[in-house]
Every structure is written in C-alpha cells, then in structure tokens.
Design an enzyme around this catalytic site. Structure first.
Site, PDB file in Angstrom:
ATOM      1  N   ARG A  12     -10.549  74.431  49.123  1.00 49.50           N
ATOM      2  CA  ARG A  12     -11.730  75.195  49.515  1.00 49.50           C
ATOM      3  C   ARG A  12     -12.915  74.764  48.661  1.00 49.50           C
ATOM      4  NH1 ARG A  12     -10.627  77.605  54.172  1.00 49.50           N
ATOM      5  NH2 ARG A  12      -8.726  78.828  54.108  1.00 49.50           N
ATOM      6  N   GLU A  41     -21.125  73.935  53.597  1.00 51.68           N
ATOM      7  CA  GLU A  41     -20.678  72.860  54.473  1.00 51.68           C
ATOM      8  C   GLU A  41     -21.380  73.031  55.809  1.00 51.68           C
ATOM      9  OE1 GLU A  41     -16.442  71.533  56.050  1.00 51.68           O
ATOM     10  OE2 GLU A  41     -16.476  71.750  53.868  1.00 51.68           O
ATOM     11  N   HIS A  60     -14.463  66.613  55.933  1.00 57.55           N
ATOM     12  CA  HIS A  60     -13.389  67.598  56.010  1.00 57.55           C
ATOM     13  C   HIS A  60     -12.866  67.647  57.447  1.00 57.55           C
ATOM     14  CE1 HIS A  60     -11.037  71.060  54.859  1.00 57.55           C
ATOM     15  NE2 HIS A  60     -11.577  71.778  55.815  1.00 57.55           N
TER      16      HIS A  60
END
Length: 66
Positions: A12, A41, A60
């Site tokens: 995370r 993000e 990601h």
C-alpha cells in the site's frame, strides 16, 4: 533496515513515508528501492519521487485481463 539494503514495496502506498524514502536513498542508507504503489495514485508530476536516486517506479498493475 541494514545500511545499504534495498527496499521493495508492492503493498500500500500509505505504508511508506515517501519523504523518508527519498532521504534514505540520497544519504545511502538505502542502496535502492522499487515501488509500484503511491500515495496519491496516480503520482503527480510534481512529486519529488520522480527525481529520487536509485528508485525504480513501476505501474501498479496486478491484473492479467487479456
């Protein structure tokens, strides 16, 4: 962590202090780092992470939808 260690974070983004990471990379406390999660993000273009030495940033993406 041991001085000169490498760090990998695929967990995370909020679990990692980005300012401390940059300081550790600049001072040599960490040899390098690979991260694929960010907070926020997507990572803004103004983030100092883009200029951090010995830092590899990957997207990601954990899906394999073809």
């Amino acid at each position: 962590m041991k001085r000169g260690a490498n760090l990998i974070n695929v967990g995370r983004g909020g679990c990692l202090d980005h300012a401390a990471l940059i300081d550790a990379l600049k001072s040599g406390a960490l040899r390098g780092a690979v991260i694929d999660v960010y907070d926020p993000e997507p990572l803004p273009s103004s983030s100092p992470l883009w200029q951090a030495p010995n830092l590899i940033m990957i997207p990601h993406v954990s899906s394999d939808d073809l």
